[in-house]
Motif scaffolding. Structure first.
Motif, PDB file in Angstrom:
ATOM      1  N   ILE A   1      -9.026  11.185  -4.745  1.00  0.00           N
ATOM      2  CA  ILE A   1      -8.446  10.009  -5.394  1.00  0.00           C
ATOM      3  C   ILE A   1      -7.552   9.329  -4.369  1.00  0.00           C
ATOM      4  O   ILE A   1      -6.641   9.959  -3.810  1.00  0.00           O
ATOM      5  N   GLN A   2      -7.798   8.045  -4.123  1.00  0.00           N
ATOM      6  CA  GLN A   2      -7.020   7.292  -3.151  1.00  0.00           C
ATOM      7  C   GLN A   2      -6.526   5.989  -3.770  1.00  0.00           C
ATOM      8  O   GLN A   2      -7.308   5.238  -4.355  1.00  0.00           O
ATOM      9  N   ILE A   3      -5.232   5.753  -3.636  1.00  0.00           N
ATOM     10  CA  ILE A   3      -4.623   4.506  -4.113  1.00  0.00           C
ATOM     11  C   ILE A   3      -3.718   3.989  -2.999  1.00  0.00           C
ATOM     12  O   ILE A   3      -2.912   4.742  -2.437  1.00  0.00           O
ATOM     13  N   ASP A   4      -3.850   2.721  -2.687  1.00  0.00           N
ATOM     14  CA  ASP A   4      -3.037   2.124  -1.628  1.00  0.00           C
ATOM     15  C   ASP A   4      -2.728   0.681  -2.014  1.00  0.00           C
ATOM     16  O   ASP A   4      -3.640  -0.068  -2.396  1.00  0.00           O
ATOM     17  N   ALA A   5      -1.464   0.300  -1.927  1.00  0.00           N
ATOM     18  CA  ALA A   5      -1.078  -1.066  -2.281  1.00  0.00           C
ATOM     19  C   ALA A   5       0.068  -1.521  -1.383  1.00  0.00           C
ATOM     20  O   ALA A   5       0.946  -0.727  -1.012  1.00  0.00           O
ATOM     21  N   SER A   6       0.045  -2.796  -1.012  1.00  0.00           N
ATOM     22  CA  SER A   6       1.119  -3.356  -0.194  1.00  0.00           C
ATOM     23  C   SER A   6       1.504  -4.731  -0.727  1.00  0.00           C
ATOM     24  O   SER A   6       0.673  -5.468  -1.260  1.00  0.00           O
ATOM     25  N   TYR A   7       2.787  -5.035  -0.585  1.00  0.00           N
ATOM     26  CA  TYR A   7       3.311  -6.353  -0.963  1.00  0.00           C
ATOM     27  C   TYR A   7       3.928  -6.982   0.280  1.00  0.00           C
ATOM     28  O   TYR A   7       4.730  -6.340   0.982  1.00  0.00           O
ATOM     29  N   LEU A   8       3.561  -8.230   0.572  1.00  0.00           N
ATOM     30  CA  LEU A   8       4.051  -8.921   1.756  1.00  0.00           C
ATOM     31  C   LEU A   8       4.617 -10.281   1.368  1.00  0.00           C
ATOM     32  O   LEU A   8       4.081 -10.964   0.486  1.00  0.00           O
ATOM     33  N   ARG A   9       5.671 -10.684   2.076  1.00  0.00           N
ATOM     34  CA  ARG A   9       6.284 -11.996   1.863  1.00  0.00           C
ATOM     35  C   ARG A   9       6.436 -12.691   3.213  1.00  0.00           C
ATOM     36  O   ARG A   9       6.849 -12.065   4.202  1.00  0.00           O
ATOM     37  N   GLU A  10       6.107 -13.969   3.261  1.00  0.00           N
ATOM     38  CA  GLU A  10       6.187 -14.726   4.510  1.00  0.00           C
ATOM     39  C   GLU A  10       7.646 -14.993   4.869  1.00  0.00           C
ATOM     40  O   GLU A  10       8.414 -15.529   4.063  1.00  0.00           O
TER      41      GLU A  10
END
Length: 401
Positions: A178-187
């Motif tokens: 089971i693999q979960i990956d998430a990223s949040y980016l802001r300029e």
């Protein structure tokens, strides 16, 4: 009453619908001042649109799939399915749904967001289901990228390190993951982003034919990580860039407090991609990628060479170690309508630490591929890759990088 008046009246009645050319009329006579006008109307055939056969409906469905409808629909999905194949999973059946959408449908400047939902089952016993995508907010000021997947697969295993991958007899085991990956980016500056990342990876191996290849490690591990990511991204469209630069630096920590192998671990991931139009409908793309784990990383977290993005044609995991660096350059050419082709070449190396890197253990990679545009700039790709005493087909969605 004059003939001109009678003709004018008749034309007026016709225009007002008193006489409709869509209905049958009997022959009749109008008489005025010894003038006789005869008129006869023949009904028009009301033809129905011919019914489309199944093949014609399929052709029309995919023929319309490359039209950008993200300004009209909340989400524009296209569904596809058919046979699949990879060196890791053998022959199978795959289905996918590729979707494009816009957070703000009045914004024509921001590129569309994308999502892919996929499932696959093969004759080898492999099956997987997952979702991945990029959610682009208005003005491209913020973005969320994510991947979630569950898989169950029979695997081959040669042990850890270049020499084991090169000379050991192949062994087998079964893997649940089971693999979960998430990223949040802001300029924070033009094309420059800063944000955070979270990941979860559970892997369990069973039925090892050569347990000694694990070198005393456990058969299952959980890795939960948090980190920071910095990116420079001027790509014009993430799933299939025609121009731009992408540079990403990602640092992830796996704290001991979260149950990660009894110790705190670190992973650094670096990516540098470049895209340049070179002539009509042709793009030159280059990719440099590196992953570096801290000492003590378990076998489930090690860098594994191969699969469908980098070092295509190598079996995923034949060459496995703490660190990996790969490089590839690819020429992409649209050939005719929705059909395109690619050629690529590159190399890669796995090693336990920087001070033990050896140039003579670098592995070559090259290949050719076919592209078919499923949606607007979203390709289904069939690749055939070659390596050192290995080769293999790959069928997937979106470009390799």
């Amino acid at each position: 009453m004059s003939r001109r008046f009678v003709l004018s009246s008749l034309l007026l009645l016709t225009a007002l619908g008193a006489v409709s050319p869509g209905f049958a009329q009997k022959a009749d006579t109008l008489v005025s001042d010894r003038d006789t006008i005869r008129y006869t109307y023949t009904p028009l055939q009301q033809s129905e649109a011919p019914k489309k056969n199944f093949f014609r409906r399929i052709v029309d469905y995919f023929g319309e799939s490359t039209v950008d409808r993200t300004f009209e629909k909340k989400i524009d999905f296209t569904f596809a399915g058919g046979p699949s194949y990879s060196k890791n999973t053998n022959f199978g059946i795959g289905v996918l749904a590729a979707g494009l959408y816009r957070i703000d449908r009045t914004d024509s400047v921001t590129v569309p967001s994308d999502v892919s939902i996929f499932a696959n089952v093969s004759v080898s016993g492999f099956y997987s289901v997952g979702i991945s995508g990029n959610n682009i907010f208005t003005g491209n000021k913020q973005r969320i990228s994510y991947t979630a997947m569950f898989s169950s697969a029979p695997r081959d295993f040669w042990g850890i390190g270049y020499r084991n991958g090169r000379y050991n007899k192949v062994s087998t085991y079964s893997e649940k993951r089971i693999q979960i990956d998430a990223s949040y980016l802001r300029e924070i500056l033009p094309h420059t982003y800063l944000g955070g990342v979270a990941s979860f990876d559970y892997a369990r191996g069973i039925k090892f034919s050569e347990p000694s290849y694990l070198e005393g490690e456990r058969t299952q591990y959980t890795a939960t990580g948090i980190g920071i990511v910095a990116e420079y991204d001027s790509r014009d469209f993430i799933p299939n860039p025609f121009r731009g630069i992408y540079v990403s630096f990602r640092e992830t920590v796996y704290p001991k407090a979260l149950g990660n192998c009894g110790q705190t671990l670190w992973r650094t991931t670096f990516t540098a991609d470049f895209y340049l139009p070179v002539w009509k409908n042709a793009v030159l793309a280059a990719d440099l990628y590196g992953v570096f784990n801290s000492d003590g990383a378990p076998w489930t977290m090690l860098a594994r060479m191969g699969d469908n993005q980098r070092m295509r044609g190598y079996y995923l995991g034949q060459y496995t170690d703490n660190c990996m660096i790969t490089f590839q350059t690819e020429l992409r050419q649209r050939i005719w309508r929705r059909i395109g082709g690619v050629v690529w070449g590159g190399a890669g190396n796995v090693f336990p630490a920087f001070d033990r890197f050896r140039w003579d253990e670098t592995l070559p990679n090259y290949g050719i591929g076919l592209r078919w545009e499923l949606k607007k700039r979203v390709n289904v790709r069939l690749d055939y890759g070659f390596g050192k005493k290995t080769s293999g087909f790959l069928l997937n969605i979106n470009e390799a990088f």
